[in-house]
Scaffold this motif. Structure first.
Motif, PDB file in Angstrom:
ATOM      1  N   THR A  81       0.947  -1.345  -0.003  1.00 58.29           N
ATOM      2  CA  THR A  81      -0.080  -0.001  -0.132  1.00 58.29           C
ATOM      3  C   THR A  81       0.716   1.232  -0.105  1.00 58.29           C
ATOM      4  O   THR A  81       1.804   1.334   1.022  1.00 58.29           O
ATOM      5  CB  THR A  81      -1.137   0.169   1.233  1.00 58.29           C
ATOM      6  N   ILE A  82       0.487   2.082  -0.904  1.00 57.42           N
ATOM      7  CA  ILE A  82       1.217   3.494  -0.859  1.00 57.42           C
ATOM      8  C   ILE A  82       0.332   4.514  -0.815  1.00 57.42           C
ATOM      9  O   ILE A  82      -0.700   4.584  -1.446  1.00 57.42           O
ATOM     10  CB  ILE A  82       1.834   3.742  -2.334  1.00 57.42           C
ATOM     11  N   ASN A  83       0.485   5.171   0.363  1.00 58.56           N
ATOM     12  CA  ASN A  83      -0.283   6.517   0.696  1.00 58.56           C
ATOM     13  C   ASN A  83       0.434   7.758   0.268  1.00 58.56           C
ATOM     14  O   ASN A  83       1.275   8.259   1.042  1.00 58.56           O
ATOM     15  CB  ASN A  83      -0.546   6.489   2.196  1.00 58.56           C
ATOM     16  N   LEU A  84      -0.072   8.227  -0.883  1.00 55.56           N
ATOM     17  CA  LEU A  84       0.586   9.436  -1.198  1.00 55.56           C
ATOM     18  C   LEU A  84       0.169  10.656  -0.566  1.00 55.56           C
ATOM     19  O   LEU A  84      -1.079  10.888  -0.131  1.00 55.56           O
ATOM     20  CB  LEU A  84       0.132   9.816  -2.747  1.00 55.56           C
ATOM     21  N   SER A  85       1.230  11.587  -0.096  1.00 63.62           N
ATOM     22  CA  SER A  85       0.539  12.568   0.609  1.00 63.62           C
ATOM     23  C   SER A  85       1.635  13.908   0.238  1.00 63.62           C
ATOM     24  O   SER A  85       3.407  13.558   0.266  1.00 63.62           O
ATOM     25  CB  SER A  85       0.963  12.214   2.039  1.00 63.62           C
ATOM     26  N   ASP A  86       1.410  14.998   0.348  1.00 66.17           N
ATOM     27  CA  ASP A  86       2.259  16.141   0.061  1.00 66.17           C
ATOM     28  C   ASP A  86       3.285  16.167   1.500  1.00 66.17           C
ATOM     29  O   ASP A  86       4.325  16.871   1.414  1.00 66.17           O
ATOM     30  CB  ASP A  86       1.400  17.631  -0.046  1.00 66.17           C
ATOM     31  N   ASP A  87       3.007  15.742   2.483  1.00 69.92           N
ATOM     32  CA  ASP A  87       3.770  15.744   3.820  1.00 69.92           C
ATOM     33  C   ASP A  87       4.680  14.705   3.713  1.00 69.92           C
ATOM     34  O   ASP A  87       5.533  14.696   4.666  1.00 69.92           O
ATOM     35  CB  ASP A  87       2.822  15.691   5.097  1.00 69.92           C
ATOM     36  N   VAL A 111      -1.140  -0.967  -4.110  1.00 71.43           N
ATOM     37  CA  VAL A 111      -2.533  -0.251  -4.091  1.00 71.43           C
ATOM     38  C   VAL A 111      -2.327   1.276  -3.543  1.00 71.43           C
ATOM     39  O   VAL A 111      -1.465   1.724  -2.615  1.00 71.43           O
ATOM     40  CB  VAL A 111      -3.531  -0.906  -2.752  1.00 71.43           C
ATOM     41  N   ILE A 112      -2.647   2.123  -4.415  1.00 66.67           N
ATOM     42  CA  ILE A 112      -2.437   3.517  -4.357  1.00 66.67           C
ATOM     43  C   ILE A 112      -3.412   4.160  -3.542  1.00 66.67           C
ATOM     44  O   ILE A 112      -4.549   4.451  -4.360  1.00 66.67           O
ATOM     45  CB  ILE A 112      -1.631   4.119  -5.711  1.00 66.67           C
ATOM     46  N   ASN A 113      -3.205   5.008  -2.682  1.00 65.98           N
ATOM     47  CA  ASN A 113      -4.150   5.984  -1.954  1.00 65.98           C
ATOM     48  C   ASN A 113      -3.833   7.184  -2.182  1.00 65.98           C
ATOM     49  O   ASN A 113      -2.403   7.589  -2.166  1.00 65.98           O
ATOM     50  CB  ASN A 113      -4.417   5.439  -0.527  1.00 65.98           C
ATOM     51  N   GLY A 114      -4.492   8.265  -1.707  1.00 64.16           N
ATOM     52  CA  GLY A 114      -4.134   9.687  -1.236  1.00 64.16           C
ATOM     53  C   GLY A 114      -3.738  10.650  -2.581  1.00 64.16           C
ATOM     54  O   GLY A 114      -4.274  10.321  -3.473  1.00 64.16           O
ATOM     55  N   SER A 115      -3.200  11.407  -2.389  1.00 63.64           N
ATOM     56  CA  SER A 115      -2.961  12.771  -3.366  1.00 63.64           C
ATOM     57  C   SER A 115      -1.472  13.211  -3.267  1.00 63.64           C
ATOM     58  O   SER A 115      -0.981  13.494  -2.420  1.00 63.64           O
ATOM     59  CB  SER A 115      -3.955  13.740  -3.230  1.00 63.64           C
ATOM     60  N   LEU A 116      -1.098  13.890  -4.274  1.00 64.22           N
ATOM     61  CA  LEU A 116      -0.076  14.828  -4.619  1.00 64.22           C
ATOM     62  C   LEU A 116      -0.494  15.950  -5.322  1.00 64.22           C
ATOM     63  O   LEU A 116      -0.962  15.820  -6.521  1.00 64.22           O
ATOM     64  CB  LEU A 116       1.260  14.123  -5.363  1.00 64.22           C
ATOM     65  N   SER A 117      -0.012  17.190  -4.734  1.00 66.69           N
ATOM     66  CA  SER A 117      -0.626  18.570  -5.388  1.00 66.69           C
ATOM     67  C   SER A 117       0.565  18.783  -6.538  1.00 66.69           C
ATOM     68  O   SER A 117       0.178  19.573  -7.501  1.00 66.69           O
ATOM     69  CB  SER A 117      -0.827  19.546  -4.396  1.00 66.69           C
ATOM     70  N   GLU A 128      11.468  -7.138 -18.058  1.00 64.46           N
ATOM     71  CA  GLU A 128      10.437  -8.401 -18.045  1.00 64.46           C
ATOM     72  C   GLU A 128       9.762  -8.263 -16.887  1.00 64.46           C
ATOM     73  O   GLU A 128       9.009  -9.356 -16.699  1.00 64.46           O
ATOM     74  CB  GLU A 128      11.307  -9.559 -18.257  1.00 64.46           C
ATOM     75  N   ASP A 129       9.555  -7.482 -16.240  1.00 66.54           N
ATOM     76  CA  ASP A 129       8.828  -7.369 -14.681  1.00 66.54           C
ATOM     77  C   ASP A 129       7.228  -6.850 -15.194  1.00 66.54           C
ATOM     78  O   ASP A 129       7.234  -5.988 -16.134  1.00 66.54           O
ATOM     79  CB  ASP A 129       9.222  -6.545 -13.815  1.00 66.54           C
ATOM     80  N   LYS A 130       6.352  -7.184 -14.487  1.00 67.31           N
ATOM     81  CA  LYS A 130       5.235  -6.753 -14.489  1.00 67.31           C
ATOM     82  C   LYS A 130       4.611  -6.203 -13.263  1.00 67.31           C
ATOM     83  O   LYS A 130       4.773  -6.853 -12.325  1.00 67.31           O
ATOM     84  CB  LYS A 130       4.166  -8.019 -14.901  1.00 67.31           C
ATOM     85  N   VAL A 131       3.858  -4.997 -13.443  1.00 68.90           N
ATOM     86  CA  VAL A 131       3.379  -4.467 -12.067  1.00 68.90           C
ATOM     87  C   VAL A 131       1.880  -4.434 -12.197  1.00 68.90           C
ATOM     88  O   VAL A 131       1.119  -4.074 -13.279  1.00 68.90           O
ATOM     89  CB  VAL A 131       3.895  -3.165 -11.952  1.00 68.90           C
ATOM     90  N   HIS A 132       0.756  -4.562 -11.109  1.00 65.96           N
ATOM     91  CA  HIS A 132      -0.369  -4.250 -10.980  1.00 65.96           C
ATOM     92  C   HIS A 132      -0.329  -3.277  -9.960  1.00 65.96           C
ATOM     93  O   HIS A 132      -0.231  -3.345  -8.745  1.00 65.96           O
ATOM     94  CB  HIS A 132      -0.949  -5.720 -10.717  1.00 65.96           C
ATOM     95  N   ILE A 133      -1.066  -2.118 -10.561  1.00 65.20           N
ATOM     96  CA  ILE A 133      -1.560  -0.828  -9.723  1.00 65.20           C
ATOM     97  C   ILE A 133      -2.929  -0.806  -9.473  1.00 65.20           C
ATOM     98  O   ILE A 133      -3.605  -0.889 -10.580  1.00 65.20           O
ATOM     99  CB  ILE A 133      -0.850   0.390 -10.382  1.00 65.20           C
ATOM    100  N   ILE A 134      -3.284  -0.576  -8.400  1.00 69.40           N
ATOM    101  CA  ILE A 134      -4.753  -0.265  -7.942  1.00 69.40           C
ATOM    102  C   ILE A 134      -5.008   1.142  -7.748  1.00 69.40           C
ATOM    103  O   ILE A 134      -4.445   1.776  -6.689  1.00 69.40           O
ATOM    104  CB  ILE A 134      -5.489  -1.417  -7.023  1.00 69.40           C
ATOM    105  N   LEU A 135      -5.471   1.848  -8.389  1.00 67.26           N
ATOM    106  CA  LEU A 135      -5.832   3.340  -8.205  1.00 67.26           C
ATOM    107  C   LEU A 135      -7.084   3.397  -7.320  1.00 67.26           C
ATOM    108  O   LEU A 135      -8.127   3.079  -7.585  1.00 67.26           O
ATOM    109  CB  LEU A 135      -5.925   4.266  -9.316  1.00 67.26           C
TER     110      LEU A 135
END
Length: 626
Positions: A81-87, A111-117, A128-135
């Motif tokens: 889980t990645i919680n995006l934050s300006d802080d 899993v991506i949450n939060g925000s970046l201004s 050769e890598d694969k990534v699954h991102i959940i917005l």
């Protein structure tokens, strides 16, 4: 599956049920797998279905969708889980943070949450890598670059989490390395990019493109609201869309585009479903190779539509455009375009569906072959309705309104011509007295219903016209210089029903026929709506038609017409069943009997007083004109 560019006289009537079956089982299997997987996420996409030329339903697709492309589920225990934050966004295994830039560096699920201004989510993993991102309800703005930037990887699958709205925005200028021009999209990828899920993605592309992949771009499902300066959705290799809802607005670019012109089997757009509202500053949908559509609901406007007055004639404003082939199998497509509504440099094949088009130039233009075997085609406004070197009408319900020719088997590229806003046939819609016939140009009618309202020629072939079946009604020009029928070499008529009205000065009948065809020339112009009827010696009405325009010449050919004497009746009413002015039964009453017409051969030309007609006007390429 890729359909290679084709040239010459080519038909593609079996692609839906034949060439596309390779992806069918794969989609169905993926659906079953995804829908039974344990997950905290949203349901998988539904496999598309198509109606083939025989009316049977299939589950084939134009695009190729692998099982993982449809998978929206994930294992929470293994996801990061990645919680995006300006802080300050926290780094973790597989995630690095450099100021406001958050980078995924390892294969896996995130899993991506939060925000970046004013920041960026970056993906940079092994080739050769694969990534699954959940917005999962994400807002990212980047004032001077892409909001999401995928710099390396084999494939990135992005899932729009159920019930969420995700917003990506960029600035009007990017800070790029010296001599670099990319990234150039709010959501940019150098790897294969897949987007699925049933959440919403809002993109504001203030710099250039909205979504762009330098490889394949696959959109499986979801809701999209995209505004971009340049292209809304752009792939380099192939753009494949299985389902979803798309609102795309561009000011200077195309709505959807695939542009790989370096490899012959790439640069395709495959649309297997979805709902689209596209308002494009240039073309609505453009494929550098082939464009294939089924099961979609599309509303496309280019520039200010067919009535556009402020366009750059050096630019392109077509609705559907392909350098290769276009095939439409099903769905509903509404186009209001400043340039051609549907344009292919190779072939156009309409197998089914509903097409409603208003065009500032041609309704449909194909350089080599245009075929319609099913569906409903309504060209409501055009310069020329249907144009190609070879036109084949084998089925369907077709209505054409044109300010010049209704159907023109003249061919050639728009760029080679000199008439019309963006170019039309170089002969200006007529063969003229000294123009040499070209028998490589063909208009072939073997079925369907074709209704033409034209101010140029109704049916025009610089070479050959053949008709073996179907219903053709032409309400032709009311002014001189054109005819309801115009051919340069021959018109072979052996079946179907043909009614063609217009002026008499350039009038033509068939040149050879095994079914009776009579041309009638009036000494005065008849008013629009005045019924034309033929009654046989027993008092039976064998033909009755009400033209929508004034006319002084009529060509009539039906299976009910034979050699013998008929009474020509003008006006009155018919109590039978009428469609497009043509009565298939009933009796005429209350009209004026003009003359007895003696039809003595399969091709007969008479005046409205019963005399043999004499040739008038210009001879068009060798066919008889009366």
């Amino acid at each position: 599956m890729n359909i290679h560019k084709q040239t010459g006289k080519i038909l593609m009537p079996i692609l839906v049920s034949g060439l596309l079956l390779g992806a069918c089982g794969q989609v169905a299997e993926s659906q079953a797998s995804a829908s039974t997987s344990s997950s905290s996420e949203t349901t998988a996409a539904t496999a598309s279905s198509a109606t083939d030329a025989s009316g049977d339903t299939t589950t084939s697709t134009y695009g190729t969708y692998e099982e993982e492309d449809l998978e929206t589920t994930y294992d929470e225990a293994e996801a990061v889980t990645i919680n995006l934050s300006d802080d300050g966004t926290e780094a973790s295994d597989g995630v690095t943070v450099d100021g406001s830039t958050v980078t995924i560096t390892q294969a896996g699920t995130y899993v991506i949450n939060g925000s970046l201004s004013d920041g960026q989510l970056q993906v940079s993993v092994g080739a050769e890598d694969k990534v699954h991102i959940i917005l999962n309800g994400v807002t990212i703005n980047n004032n001077d670059g892409a909001a999401i930037n995928i710099t390396e990887g084999e494939k990135v699958i992005t899932t729009l989490a159920s019930g969420t709205e995700n917003t990506l925005t960029d600035g009007s200028s990017y800070t790029l390395a010296t001599d670099e021009t990319e990234p150039d999209a709010t959501f940019y990828s150098k790897a294969d990019l897949v987007i699925n899920g049933d959440g919403k993605l809002v993109i504001e592309g203030n710099y250039s493109n909205g979504i762009r992949s330098k490889d394949d771009l696959i959109l499986v499902s979801g809701e999209y609201d995209i505004t971009a300066v340049n292209n809304g959705i752009k792939a380099k290799d192939n753009l494949s869309i299985l389902d979803g809802t798309y609102t795309v607005t561009t000011s200077e670019g195309d709505g959807l585009q695939a542009d790989n012109e370096d490899e012959a089997d790439l640069g395709n757009v495959y649309i297997d479903g979805g709902s689209f509202t596209i308002n494009a500053g240039r073309d609505g949908v453009q494929a550098i190779s082939n464009l294939m559509v089924q099961n979609a609901e599309m509303t496309i406007t280019t520039a200010d539509g067919a009535s556009s007055t402020s366009v750059d004639t050096a630019e392109s404003y077509k609705g559907l455009k392909s350098t290769g082939a276009i095939e439409i199998a099903s769905g509903t497509i509404n186009i209001d375009s400043a340039d051609d509504a549907i344009h292919a440099n190779a072939t156009i094949s309409v197998l089914g569906g509903t097409i409603n088009a208003a065009s500032g130039d041609d309704g449909m233009h194909a350089d080599t072959n245009l075929s319609i075997s099913g569906g409903t085609v309504d060209i409501q406004q055009s310069y020329e309705g249907l144009e190609s070197s070879i036109i084949d009408i084998a089925g369907g319900e077709i209505n054409v309104v044109a300010s010049d020719d209704g159907l023109n088997a003249g061919g050639g590229s728009d760029t080679e011509t000199t008439t019309g806003t963006f170019g039309a046939d170089s002969f200006g819609g007529q063969m003229g007295g000294g123009m040499e016939a070209d028998e490589s140009k063909e208009l072939n009618i073997s079925g369907g219903t074709l209704i033409v309202d034209s101010e140029g020629d109704g049916l025009d072939s610089n070479g050959i016209i053949t008709m073996t079946d179907g219903l053709v009604i032409v309400n032709g020009t009311t002014s001189g210089g054109n005819g309801s029928l115009d051919y340069g070499s021959s018109f072979d008529l052996s079946g179907g029903t043909l009614v063609a009205t217009g002026t008499s000065d350039m009038a033509q009948n068939a040149s050879t026929a095994s079914q009776t065809s009579v041309g009638i020339t009036y000494d005065t112009t008849q008013e629009a709506g005045t019924l034309v009827s033929l009654v046989d010696a027993d008092g039976n009405t064998v033909f009755s038609f009400s033209p929508t325009k004034t006319y002084s010449h009529v060509v009539i050919s039906t299976a009910d017409l034979a050699t013998g004497d008929y009474t020509l009746v003008s006006g009155g009413t018919n109590d039978g069943t009428e469609s497009n002015g043509y009565y298939t039964d009933g009796s005429v009453s209350g009209g004026t009997e003009l003359a007895t017409l003696s039809i003595t051969d399969t091709i007969t030309n008479l005046t409205s007083t019963g005399e043999t007609a004499t040739a008038t006007g210009m001879m068009g390429g060798g066919g008889p004109q009366f």
